[in-house]
Design an enzyme around this catalytic site. Structure first.
Site, PDB file in Angstrom:
ATOM      1  N   ARG A  22       0.858  -1.192   0.000  1.00 14.11           N
ATOM      2  CA  ARG A  22       0.000   0.000   0.000  1.00 14.11           C
ATOM      3  C   ARG A  22       0.889   1.236   0.000  1.00 14.11           C
ATOM      4  O   ARG A  22       1.790   1.362   0.829  1.00 14.11           O
ATOM      5  CB  ARG A  22      -0.847  -0.043   1.261  1.00 14.11           C
ATOM      6  CG  ARG A  22      -1.848   1.051   1.382  1.00 14.11           C
ATOM      7  CD  ARG A  22      -2.549   0.936   2.724  1.00 14.11           C
ATOM      8  NE  ARG A  22      -3.430  -0.214   2.825  1.00 14.11           N
ATOM      9  CZ  ARG A  22      -3.839  -0.727   3.989  1.00 14.11           C
ATOM     10  NH1 ARG A  22      -3.434  -0.210   5.132  1.00 14.11           N
ATOM     11  NH2 ARG A  22      -4.647  -1.762   3.996  1.00 14.11           N
ATOM     12  N   LYS A  52      -4.979   7.407  12.251  1.00 10.01           N
ATOM     13  CA  LYS A  52      -5.465   7.895  10.954  1.00 10.01           C
ATOM     14  C   LYS A  52      -5.880   9.367  11.020  1.00 10.01           C
ATOM     15  O   LYS A  52      -6.546   9.773  11.974  1.00 10.01           O
ATOM     16  CB  LYS A  52      -6.646   7.036  10.508  1.00 10.01           C
ATOM     17  CG  LYS A  52      -6.231   5.593  10.317  1.00 10.01           C
ATOM     18  CD  LYS A  52      -7.336   4.740   9.786  1.00 10.01           C
ATOM     19  CE  LYS A  52      -6.810   3.368   9.412  1.00 10.01           C
ATOM     20  NZ  LYS A  52      -7.884   2.499   8.915  1.00 10.01           N
ATOM     21  N   ARG A  89      -1.165   6.978   9.244  1.00 12.57           N
ATOM     22  CA  ARG A  89      -1.404   6.398   7.909  1.00 12.57           C
ATOM     23  C   ARG A  89      -1.616   7.500   6.869  1.00 12.57           C
ATOM     24  O   ARG A  89      -1.548   8.680   7.180  1.00 12.57           O
ATOM     25  CB  ARG A  89      -2.634   5.484   7.972  1.00 12.57           C
ATOM     26  CG  ARG A  89      -2.505   4.326   8.962  1.00 12.57           C
ATOM     27  CD  ARG A  89      -1.460   3.339   8.499  1.00 12.57           C
ATOM     28  NE  ARG A  89      -1.469   2.137   9.326  1.00 12.57           N
ATOM     29  CZ  ARG A  89      -2.263   1.071   9.139  1.00 12.57           C
ATOM     30  NH1 ARG A  89      -3.168   1.063   8.185  1.00 12.57           N
ATOM     31  NH2 ARG A  89      -2.164   0.012   9.927  1.00 12.57           N
ATOM     32  N   LYS A 121      -2.514   1.579  14.867  1.00 19.10           N
ATOM     33  CA  LYS A 121      -2.594   2.481  13.714  1.00 19.10           C
ATOM     34  C   LYS A 121      -3.207   3.823  14.120  1.00 19.10           C
ATOM     35  O   LYS A 121      -3.958   3.899  15.113  1.00 19.10           O
ATOM     36  CB  LYS A 121      -3.416   1.847  12.606  1.00 19.10           C
ATOM     37  CG  LYS A 121      -4.783   1.414  13.065  1.00 19.10           C
ATOM     38  CD  LYS A 121      -5.661   0.880  11.943  1.00 19.10           C
ATOM     39  CE  LYS A 121      -5.219  -0.404  11.341  1.00 19.10           C
ATOM     40  NZ  LYS A 121      -6.272  -1.076  10.536  1.00 19.10           N
TER      41      LYS A 121
END
Ligand code: SRM
Ligand code: SF4
Length: 562
Positions: A73, A206, A142, A204
């Site tokens: 990705r 975001k 991210r 994670k």
């Protein structure tokens, strides 16, 4: 929380700032896989080890290891790339991946089916085109989202530039990526990670930036959100949000989707300090025992919003002002040609579930390649997995339009429900999938659209989203209709998003098969056709009509049956 130390924490700590033993794993030609620790560390470099789930049984019967390959990705802030970059993205997908490109719900692209020996050449090729995959995955910030429609050109350029700067600012600083993939000089002495530390984040993280009135980035579902506030098309600051997230676990009532809270208003020059302060607060206060409860949304629930805001203010040296009023009207894309303030044009193309390939007479991949060869503006991937051919000069509009027609790329003859729908990848590559999504949703939508036509509501855009599991990669918990995989051919049905991403949907029926989904929707469509007010959205109708009660406080009432 069971109090046990999470093994991922020690893998990160031992990894020497994300080096692990990746080079040895890559050199091991006896297996298509990585060592288990490296399979965790590889995520920070942007790629995941996967195996083809369609081939598991056959491989096992032949005493072969699973058919391993990798998904990579990229990092592409705001989803923006040049036509020259698109040509590289396309060639790399054809030559080193499985021949397709997958546009994602976070405005970037993925390659699937990359064999181990092709990873390094692939990473080098995209980097030569000035695209990297650092932090595409892993416990770091991210890909940063930004509204992709630049019709307010000056404002959009300024806001997009903030999205790009946030992405750069929150990048890990380790040189491991350059060393391993780009043959950079090994760091003399010890590497360091001033912002993240050697265990990075608990989970994670975001970030999204939105420009009202369009909420196509679903800003409230991010750990960190910035809503641009403009005065006469001039950026004066941002409302800051924190603590959104979708991921849940079936039957685990300690997990829930959550919309972000408002922290307050800041000036543009305070953006990076506030972003860093939110990130380091999560670094220090996030749960490092249970990954299931490690996202910022749970940290805020545990700390309380006031204590969280106080931390962010102290760390950033910025005091939040009262949030400014904002209004969002949509979470979908606007298809077709849209003019920009500077006289150029954007053409938004529908990409079914984000998969760019040539299939069923629709030569999407080839068509986009030909467009990229002619186009002088930009491409912008949307957070709904679609693609904008952006900033087309007036003089080129007819050329691009003709190509789009020749390759049958225009969305015109597709139904309103389909155009507002998205599905996650799921099978065969996603290891978490409990049910199909990308491969099955189009077929189900054919039937749903027929139902909608029978009730004469097929001109109403209903945001429908399907995922293969409750991780929520297509953000089904803010859809008007969310179908969440429960088991093979079985889905939980969620209802009640508002079509602008401002209200959570709630579980309505569990474990439905296709017949039951269609039966349930048929009843609801009949009711909607008969009783809705003019212009009333389906998600608003089901709440007003008492079909589903809105979620007030997800930590307390998300799992309450209504
Ligand atoms: Fe996701 C994990 C695909 C957006 C929540 N997601 C995965 C993995 C990597 C499966 C895995 O753990 O190995 C999937 C890879 C499938 C494959 O074969 O490609 C995967 N997620 C995707 C993409 C490709 C879906 C798509 O069809 O577009 C999206 C890639 C985004 C990107 O470019 O970065 C994608 N994932 C999301 C979103 C939507 C968003 O970010 O706006 C969410 C919900 C928002 C959120 O994070 O809360 C999301 N993905 C998850 C989760 C649950 C996280 C949690 O807090 O519980 C997982 C599982 C995990 O992290 O352990 C996950
Ligand atoms: Fe995989 Fe679940 Fe994400 Fe779909 S929602 S891509 S099945 S992790």
């Amino acid at each position: 929380m069971d109090g046990a130390v999470n093994p991922n924490e020690s893998i990160k700590a031992r990894s020497r700032f994300l080096r692990g033993t990746l080079q040895q794993s890559m050199a091991d030609s006896l297996t298509g896989a990585l060592s288990p620790d490296d399979a965790q560390i590889s995520k920070f470099h942007g790629f995941y080890e996967q195996d083809d789930r369609d081939r598991r049984i056959e491989r096992r019967e032949r005493y072969l290891e699973p058919y391993y390959s990798f998904m990579l990705r990229a990092r592409l802030p705001g989803g923006v790339c040049t036509p020259a970059q698109w040509l590289t993205i396309d060639s790399v997908g054809r030559e080193l991946g499985n021949g397709t490109i997958r546009l994602t719900t976070r405005q970037t692209f993925q390659y699937h089916g990359i064999l181990k020996h092709k990873l390094k050449p692939l990473i080098r090729r995209i980097n030569q085109a000035m695209i990297d995959s650092i932090g595409g995955c892993g416990d770091v910030n991210r890909n940063v989202l930004c509204n992709p429609n630049p019709e307010h050109s000056a404002l959009h350029a300024e806001v997009y530039d903030w999205a790009r700067r946030i992405s750069e600012h929150l990048l890990p600083k380790t040189r491991a990526y350059h060393e391993i993939w780009l043959d950079g000089e090994p760091v003399a002495g010890t590497d360091s990670e001033p912002m993240y530390g050697n265990t990075y984040l608990p989970r994670k993280f975001k970030t999204a930036v939105a420009i009202p009135p369009h909420n196509d980035v679903d800003v409230y579902t991010n750990d960190l959100g910035f809503i641009a506030i403009a005065d006469d098309d001039r950026l004066i600051g941002f409302n800051v949000l924190a603590g959104g997230g979708m991921g849940t676990t079936h039957e685990d009532k300690t997990t829930f989707p959550r919309l972000a809270d408002e922290l307050g208003f800041i000036r543009p020059q305070d953006v990076l300090a506030v972003a860093e302060a939110v990130l380091t607060t999560q670094r220090d206060f996030g749960n490092r025992d249970s990954r299931r409860h490690a996202r910022l949304k749970y940290t805020i629930e545990r700390m309380g919003l006031d204590a969280f805001i106080a931390q962010v203010e102290t760390r950033s040296g910025v005091r939040f002002g009262p949030s400014r009023p904002v209004r969002f009207v949509t979470q979908g894309d606007r298809f077709g040609w849209v003019p920009n303030a500077d006289g150029s044009w954007n053409l938004t193309l529908y990409v079914e579930n984000g998969r760019v390939e040539d299939r069923d007479g629709r030569r999407l991949m080839s068509g986009l390649r030909v467009i990229a060869e002619q186009h002088h503006g930009e491409f912008r991937i949307t957070a709904n997995q679609n693609l904008v051919v952006a900033r087309v000069a007036d003089a080129y509009k007819a050329v691009i339009d003709e190509l789009a027609r020749e390759y049958r790329l225009l969305a015109e003859r597709r139904g309103s429900i389909r155009l507002a729908s998205i599905a996650c990848v799921a099978l065969p590559t996603c290891p978490q999938a409990m049910a199909e999504a990308e491969r099955y949703f189009p077929e189900l939508l054919d039937k749903i659209e027929r139902l909608a036509a029978e009730h004469a509501i097929d001109d109403r855009a209903i945001v429908m989203r399907m995922t293969g599991c409750p991780n929520g990669c297509a953000r089904p918990f803010v859809a008007e209709v969310g179908l969440v995989g429960k088991g093979p051919g079985r889905y939980n049905l969620h209802l009640g998003g508002d079509g602008s991403g401002l209200r959570l949907a709630r579980l309505y029926r569990k474990n439905l098969n296709e017949g039951e989904i269609l039966e349930t929707l048929a009843e609801l469509f009949a009711r909607y056709a008969e009783r809705s007010e003019p212009g009333e959205r389906f998600g608003d109708f089901v709440v007003r009509d008492g079909v589903i009660a809105p979620v007030v406080n997800p930590a307390e009432d998300y799992h309450v049956d209504t």
